[in-house]
Design a protein around this motif. Structure first.
Motif, PDB file in Angstrom:
ATOM      1  N   LEU A   1       0.854  -1.182   0.000  1.00  0.00           N
ATOM      2  CA  LEU A   1       0.000   0.000   0.000  1.00  0.00           C
ATOM      3  C   LEU A   1       0.896   1.240   0.000  1.00  0.00           C
ATOM      4  O   LEU A   1       1.936   1.259   0.667  1.00  0.00           O
ATOM      5  N   VAL A   2       0.489   2.239  -0.760  1.00  0.00           N
ATOM      6  CA  VAL A   2       1.218   3.504  -0.810  1.00  0.00           C
ATOM      7  C   VAL A   2       0.239   4.626  -0.495  1.00  0.00           C
ATOM      8  O   VAL A   2      -0.865   4.669  -1.045  1.00  0.00           O
ATOM      9  N   MET A   3       0.629   5.503   0.405  1.00  0.00           N
ATOM     10  CA  MET A   3      -0.194   6.660   0.742  1.00  0.00           C
ATOM     11  C   MET A   3       0.667   7.910   0.624  1.00  0.00           C
ATOM     12  O   MET A   3       1.757   7.982   1.180  1.00  0.00           O
ATOM     13  N   MET A   4       0.182   8.880  -0.138  1.00  0.00           N
ATOM     14  CA  MET A   4       0.855  10.171  -0.236  1.00  0.00           C
ATOM     15  C   MET A   4      -0.142  11.270   0.108  1.00  0.00           C
ATOM     16  O   MET A   4      -1.297  11.227  -0.314  1.00  0.00           O
ATOM     17  N   ALA A   5       0.322  12.230   0.886  1.00  0.00           N
ATOM     18  CA  ALA A   5      -0.540  13.345   1.278  1.00  0.00           C
ATOM     19  C   ALA A   5       0.338  14.537   1.624  1.00  0.00           C
ATOM     20  O   ALA A   5       1.565  14.440   1.612  1.00  0.00           O
ATOM     21  N   SER A   6      -0.306  15.650   1.923  1.00  0.00           N
ATOM     22  CA  SER A   6       0.469  16.836   2.269  1.00  0.00           C
ATOM     23  C   SER A   6       1.146  16.690   3.620  1.00  0.00           C
ATOM     24  O   SER A   6       2.070  17.436   3.932  1.00  0.00           O
ATOM     25  N   GLU A   7       0.703  15.728   4.418  1.00  0.00           N
ATOM     26  CA  GLU A   7       1.372  15.441   5.679  1.00  0.00           C
ATOM     27  C   GLU A   7       1.070  14.008   6.098  1.00  0.00           C
ATOM     28  O   GLU A   7       0.121  13.385   5.621  1.00  0.00           O
ATOM     29  N   MET A   8       1.912  13.469   6.957  1.00  0.00           N
ATOM     30  CA  MET A   8       1.659  12.145   7.509  1.00  0.00           C
ATOM     31  C   MET A   8       0.473  12.218   8.484  1.00  0.00           C
ATOM     32  O   MET A   8       0.141  13.277   9.011  1.00  0.00           O
ATOM     33  N   GLY A   9      -0.159  11.078   8.723  1.00  0.00           N
ATOM     34  CA  GLY A   9      -1.256  11.029   9.680  1.00  0.00           C
ATOM     35  C   GLY A   9      -2.623  11.178   9.068  1.00  0.00           C
ATOM     36  O   GLY A   9      -3.636  11.060   9.769  1.00  0.00           O
ATOM     37  N   VAL A  10      -2.688  11.450   7.756  1.00  0.00           N
ATOM     38  CA  VAL A  10      -3.989  11.515   7.083  1.00  0.00           C
ATOM     39  C   VAL A  10      -4.707  10.172   7.205  1.00  0.00           C
ATOM     40  O   VAL A  10      -5.905  10.098   7.473  1.00  0.00           O
ATOM     41  N   LEU A  11      -3.957   9.102   6.979  1.00  0.00           N
ATOM     42  CA  LEU A  11      -4.414   7.748   7.254  1.00  0.00           C
ATOM     43  C   LEU A  11      -3.393   7.119   8.195  1.00  0.00           C
ATOM     44  O   LEU A  11      -2.194   7.394   8.102  1.00  0.00           O
TER      45      LEU A  11
END
Length: 394
Positions: free
Chosen positions: A321-331
């Motif tokens: 699984l890969v998660m990218m966002a403007s910051e960690m902790g979104v998921l």
């Protein structure tokens, strides 16, 4: 969210609606925002069905998108469009699915142009969030948590996808509306494109000089490519669509639109520098503080502006699984499952190829693109230095 698999999972429901779906990839699903008035809806739906047939494709039918608007604010409900999905089968003149995808782009642009000319009071409610055989866009004038509450399809256990592109939009350059919510057809964007007025003008100026072996005569049907009144993100999305439809690979097109800081950069290899130098007169940078996520349904990735003025962080887990966002902790993920945490750096690109089933890092990706053609040779052959010209005789 954008979901190729939604197309497949709707086969049974489509059959109940009175039409059968071809094999996945041989039909498209279009998400359509329609006017509230019956006359307006009828006019828009008629234009879509007619243009689909004129472009040699098969119109299959409509589906009402199940929604729950009980949680909407009054301002959003007052301008809430009717949301329906249109289904289109690939015509015999489309040799393959790539040709079909280009034809869908042409159909959408023709419909948009025609609807703008219709004399209906609530015409501005009409919008096509997506029309593709690969992706579906669910979006609206909603808070992020409301998307799954409003579109009941997204609660359906049968709806699965290898990718999702989600964005909570805080308006900076335009007032919030249903059509200007993110994501757009290919991108979601965090930041601002400060050069957008010049970019739009240059795209319009290229109309008469532009040609495409793939689009052929269909190219003339696309203009005006970028409609007035759109946000900077929507304008960028229109430009990216054109480049991809014209045959540029997705990552290649993104490198053209948002180039790295290449001029005078001693750390960049010569082949990559030659790529950027070759494309500099072809496409001016869409510049500004920007983190742009993009997808065509087969690849998904993100790139950062050359100055790195917007954040983009990602993690990879041991079960892919890969998660990218403007910051960690979104998921949240269990720490023991995370095998990598890192961030996008200025001018860099992150890409996942779903057909290859792997992450392609910036160095490998851009090296392959920069060496795919002899850009350095072409640049040196075409370039003329004023200092090398013979002196003029008095």
């Amino acid at each position: 969210a954008t979901a190729q698999a939604v197309l497949d999972e709707m086969s049974a429901e489509a059959a109940r609606l009175g039409f059968a779906l071809p094999e996945a990839g041989d039909y498209a699903c279009g998400m359509i925002f329609l006017p509230q008035s019956q006359n307006g809806r009828t006019a828009c739906e008629s234009a879509i069905a007619r243009i689909v047939c004129e472009e040699g494709q098969t119109f299959l039918g409509w589906r009402d998108v199940p929604r729950d608007n009980s949680g909407l604010a009054d301002a959003a409900r007052e301008i809430e469009p009717v949301v329906r999905q249109v289904f289109i089968a690939r015509g015999k003149d489309c040799a393959d699915r790539n040709v079909f995808e280009r034809k869908l782009f042409v159909i959408r642009k023709r419909v948009e142009h025609e609807v703008r000319r219709l004399n209906i009071a609530d015409r501005k409610m009409f919008y096509i969030p997506s029309l593709s055989s690969r992706t579906i866009v669910y979006k609206g004038m909603l808070l992020s948590w409301q998307v799954g509450e409003y579109f009941l399809d997204l609660k359906d256990a049968r709806v699965v996808s290898a990718l999702a592109l989600v964005h909570q939009r805080f308006s900076t350059n335009t007032f919030p509306t249903w059509d200007l919510a993110h994501p757009f057809r290919m991108i979601a964007h965090n930041g601002e494109i400060n050069t957008v007025r010049g970019n739009v003008n240059w795209m319009a100026a290229r109309q008469k000089a532009m040609a495409s072996n793939l689009l052929g005569d269909d190219l003339d049907k696309l203009w005006p490519l970028i409609a007035e009144g759109q946000s900077d993100s929507a304008c960028f999305d229109n430009a990216l669509e054109l480049l991809v439809a014209g045959g540029y690979p997705l990552a290649h097109a993104m490198m053209m639109l948002i180039p790295e800081a290449w001029a005078g950069n001693p750390l960049m290899d010569e082949e990559r520098r030659a790529f950027y130098e070759f494309h500099a007169p072809v496409m001016e940078p869409w510049d500004g503080p920007a983190a742009v996520a993009f997808t065509d349904g087969r690849q998904i990735g993100a790139t950062l502006d050359r100055n790195g003025l917007r954040p983009a962080r990602y993690l990879v887990t041991d079960d892919d699984l890969v998660m990218m966002a403007s910051e960690m902790g979104v998921l949240t993920f269990p720490e023991e499952k995370i095998v990598k945490k890192w961030r996008l750096q200025p001018g860099k690109m992150f890409l996942i190829d779903l057909e290859q089933g792997r992450i392609i890092d910036d160095a490998e990706l851009k090296s392959a693109i920069a060496t795919s053609e002899p850009y350095r040779q072409w640049t040196e052959e075409a370039r003329i230095f004023l200092s090398e010209l013979p002196s003029a005789k008095a």
